[in-house]
Design a protein around this motif. Sequence first.
Motif, PDB file in Angstrom:
ATOM      1  N   ALA A 198      53.430  38.571  52.890  1.00 16.58           N
ATOM      2  CA  ALA A 198      52.063  38.230  53.165  1.00 16.58           C
ATOM      3  C   ALA A 198      51.001  38.329  53.923  1.00 16.58           C
ATOM      4  O   ALA A 198      50.284  38.140  53.825  1.00 16.58           O
ATOM      5  N   ALA A 199      51.568  39.607  53.930  1.00 16.33           N
ATOM      6  CA  ALA A 199      50.127  40.991  54.475  1.00 16.33           C
ATOM      7  C   ALA A 199      49.721  41.106  53.107  1.00 16.33           C
ATOM      8  O   ALA A 199      48.422  41.435  53.878  1.00 16.33           O
ATOM      9  N   LEU A 200      50.221  41.337  51.874  1.00 16.48           N
ATOM     10  CA  LEU A 200      49.367  41.750  51.061  1.00 16.48           C
ATOM     11  C   LEU A 200      47.549  41.151  50.526  1.00 16.48           C
ATOM     12  O   LEU A 200      47.062  41.486  50.680  1.00 16.48           O
ATOM     13  N   PRO A 201      47.674  39.788  50.933  1.00 15.40           N
ATOM     14  CA  PRO A 201      45.663  39.220  50.518  1.00 15.40           C
ATOM     15  C   PRO A 201      45.628  39.879  51.201  1.00 15.40           C
ATOM     16  O   PRO A 201      44.213  39.708  50.894  1.00 15.40           O
ATOM     17  N   GLY A 202      45.575  40.222  52.474  1.00 19.73           N
ATOM     18  CA  GLY A 202      45.043  41.114  53.465  1.00 19.73           C
ATOM     19  C   GLY A 202      44.193  42.333  53.509  1.00 19.73           C
ATOM     20  O   GLY A 202      43.439  43.063  53.958  1.00 19.73           O
ATOM     21  N   LEU A 203      45.181  42.976  52.366  1.00 24.15           N
ATOM     22  CA  LEU A 203      44.831  44.517  52.041  1.00 24.15           C
ATOM     23  C   LEU A 203      44.309  44.632  50.393  1.00 24.15           C
ATOM     24  O   LEU A 203      43.855  43.697  49.903  1.00 24.15           O
ATOM     25  N   PRO A 204      44.097  45.978  50.187  1.00 24.53           N
ATOM     26  CA  PRO A 204      43.057  46.519  49.095  1.00 24.53           C
ATOM     27  C   PRO A 204      44.094  46.106  48.063  1.00 24.53           C
ATOM     28  O   PRO A 204      45.695  46.610  48.267  1.00 24.53           O
ATOM     29  N   ALA A 205      44.116  45.919  46.894  1.00 25.64           N
ATOM     30  CA  ALA A 205      44.617  45.398  46.110  1.00 25.64           C
ATOM     31  C   ALA A 205      45.367  47.394  45.903  1.00 25.64           C
ATOM     32  O   ALA A 205      44.439  47.956  45.738  1.00 25.64           O
ATOM     33  N   PHE A 206      45.721  47.383  44.841  1.00 22.64           N
ATOM     34  CA  PHE A 206      46.373  48.941  44.238  1.00 22.64           C
ATOM     35  C   PHE A 206      45.453  49.472  43.587  1.00 22.64           C
ATOM     36  O   PHE A 206      45.076  50.594  43.386  1.00 22.64           O
ATOM     37  N   GLY A 207      44.820  48.849  42.469  1.00 24.49           N
ATOM     38  CA  GLY A 207      44.099  49.126  41.906  1.00 24.49           C
ATOM     39  C   GLY A 207      42.592  49.537  42.907  1.00 24.49           C
ATOM     40  O   GLY A 207      41.771  50.661  42.250  1.00 24.49           O
ATOM     41  N   PHE A 230      42.076  50.841  45.253  1.00 25.89           N
ATOM     42  CA  PHE A 230      43.149  51.845  46.686  1.00 25.89           C
ATOM     43  C   PHE A 230      42.963  53.142  45.462  1.00 25.89           C
ATOM     44  O   PHE A 230      41.597  53.925  45.808  1.00 25.89           O
ATOM     45  N   THR A 231      42.933  53.195  44.355  1.00 27.93           N
ATOM     46  CA  THR A 231      43.235  54.224  43.333  1.00 27.93           C
ATOM     47  C   THR A 231      41.782  54.272  43.122  1.00 27.93           C
ATOM     48  O   THR A 231      41.676  55.512  42.928  1.00 27.93           O
ATOM     49  N   ASP A 232      40.970  53.021  43.024  1.00 24.78           N
ATOM     50  CA  ASP A 232      39.656  53.520  43.025  1.00 24.78           C
ATOM     51  C   ASP A 232      38.596  54.330  44.003  1.00 24.78           C
ATOM     52  O   ASP A 232      38.115  55.139  43.838  1.00 24.78           O
ATOM     53  N   ILE A 235      39.670  61.504  39.080  1.00 21.90           N
ATOM     54  CA  ILE A 235      40.814  62.533  37.736  1.00 21.90           C
ATOM     55  C   ILE A 235      40.470  61.705  36.157  1.00 21.90           C
ATOM     56  O   ILE A 235      40.882  62.864  35.290  1.00 21.90           O
ATOM     57  N   GLY A 236      40.412  60.885  35.996  1.00 29.60           N
ATOM     58  CA  GLY A 236      41.052  60.750  34.540  1.00 29.60           C
ATOM     59  C   GLY A 236      39.296  60.829  34.117  1.00 29.60           C
ATOM     60  O   GLY A 236      40.051  61.573  32.334  1.00 29.60           O
ATOM     61  N   ASP A 237      37.919  61.488  34.166  1.00 32.45           N
ATOM     62  CA  ASP A 237      37.248  61.682  34.054  1.00 32.45           C
ATOM     63  C   ASP A 237      37.479  63.294  33.145  1.00 32.45           C
ATOM     64  O   ASP A 237      37.129  63.798  32.528  1.00 32.45           O
ATOM     65  N   LEU A 238      38.160  63.994  34.740  1.00 36.65           N
ATOM     66  CA  LEU A 238      38.710  65.384  34.300  1.00 36.65           C
ATOM     67  C   LEU A 238      39.498  65.530  33.372  1.00 36.65           C
ATOM     68  O   LEU A 238      39.591  66.584  32.110  1.00 36.65           O
ATOM     69  N   GLU A 239      40.886  64.734  33.495  1.00 38.95           N
ATOM     70  CA  GLU A 239      41.335  64.873  32.232  1.00 38.95           C
ATOM     71  C   GLU A 239      41.038  64.924  30.741  1.00 38.95           C
ATOM     72  O   GLU A 239      40.842  65.363  29.506  1.00 38.95           O
ATOM     73  N   GLN A 240      39.866  63.943  30.266  1.00 39.83           N
ATOM     74  CA  GLN A 240      39.238  63.656  29.447  1.00 39.83           C
ATOM     75  C   GLN A 240      38.409  64.585  28.849  1.00 39.83           C
ATOM     76  O   GLN A 240      38.897  65.356  28.209  1.00 39.83           O
ATOM     77  N   ARG A 241      37.533  65.482  29.855  1.00 37.95           N
ATOM     78  CA  ARG A 241      37.188  66.637  30.210  1.00 37.95           C
ATOM     79  C   ARG A 241      37.191  68.329  29.331  1.00 37.95           C
ATOM     80  O   ARG A 241      37.050  68.755  28.538  1.00 37.95           O
TER      81      ARG A 241
END
Length: 309
Positions: free
Chosen positions: A280-289, A291-293, A300-306
Motif C-alpha cells: 500500500a505504501a509503494l505508490p508513494g515511493l520511488p520505483a526501483f529503476g 532509485f537505481t538511476d 556504472i554501466g558506462d564504466l563497464e562498457q568502457r
Amino acid sequence: MSGYDSAEGLTVSRLLRGPSAPRARLRELLEDGSGPVLAPGAYDGLSARLVEQAGFDVVYMTGFGTTASLIGRPDVGLLSGAEMVDNARRIVAAVDLPVIADADTGYGNAINVVRTVQAYEQAGVAGIHLEDQVTPKKCGHMSGKAVIPAGEMAGKIRAAVAARRDPDLVLIARTDAAAVEGLDAAIARAGAYAEAGADLLFVEAPTSEDDIARVARVLAGVAPLVFNWAEGGRTPPLPLQRIGELGFALVLYPIGTLLAATAGIRALLATLKADGTPAAALPGLPAFGEFTDLIGLPEIGDLEQRFGS
C-alpha cells in the motif's frame, strides 16, 4: 549534476573526475552578493546526492544528523573526530558540490584543531565550522551548554588558519555563548574570532528576531554571517527574504532532510506492520529503476562498457 562532458560527447564518471575546485566555488558563491547561499543538511552520501539533484549549490554535513544516522543517538559529543571526518569524506565523494562540514569543537585544544583542520581538508570539504563549547559539546539548540574562555577559542581559530594548506578552505567560527553569557558576550566573542582569522561568523541560537537583527547590525562589516535555520530549534524561523535583508551570507538548514527521512520510514513501517506487506505504501515511493538511476547505476554501466573486456 550530469555525468556527461558535452564538450567531448563522452561520459565522464564522477568516480574518475579530478578535483573541481569546490573550495574556490564556495568562496565565489559567498562573495557573489546576490543573496544568501542556501546549504541544506545531509547526513550521508544519499541525502547529499538528493540535495545536489534538487539544484542546490552547497551541501552542509550536519553533525546532529551524522550522529543520529551513524549511531542512533543525540548530538551530545558522542562521535569522535575520525568518525565525523569519515562521514565528510563519503559525502564529498558522493557529490560535485562544495561541502561545508560540522567540525564541532575541533575535538580538543588548539593542537587538536590543527589535526582536525588537516583531516577535514584531506577529506575534500570546502569549509568547516568550529565552536567554542566545552568538550563534550551539545547541539546548539539544547540546554545545558558550556563554553570555553574566548581567548582559548581565539587561539583555536588562529591554529585553524595556520593549519589549512589551501587558503580557499572556508573557516567558520561559531559561538554558543548567547545561551550561556548573553547575546552581547556572544557578539563580542564573534568579533574576537574574526580578528583571529575566521572567514565567517556564526552566532548560534538567538531566540528572537530582535536578537537576530542585533547580531546582523553589530557584526555588519566585521565578517560575513551564518544563519542557522534549525528546524524546530530555538531560533525563530525567519523568511528567506528577511534573512537576506539582514545581510546573512549563508543559511544552513541542518536537519530537515533527516526529519523527512524519519517521517517517511515511520510511515512505511506502519504500513508494513498493519498489512504484513509494504504494497500500500509503494505508490508513494520511488520505483526501483528510478532509485537505481538516482544513485548512479547508469554511470556504472558506462564504466563497464568502457573498461570491460
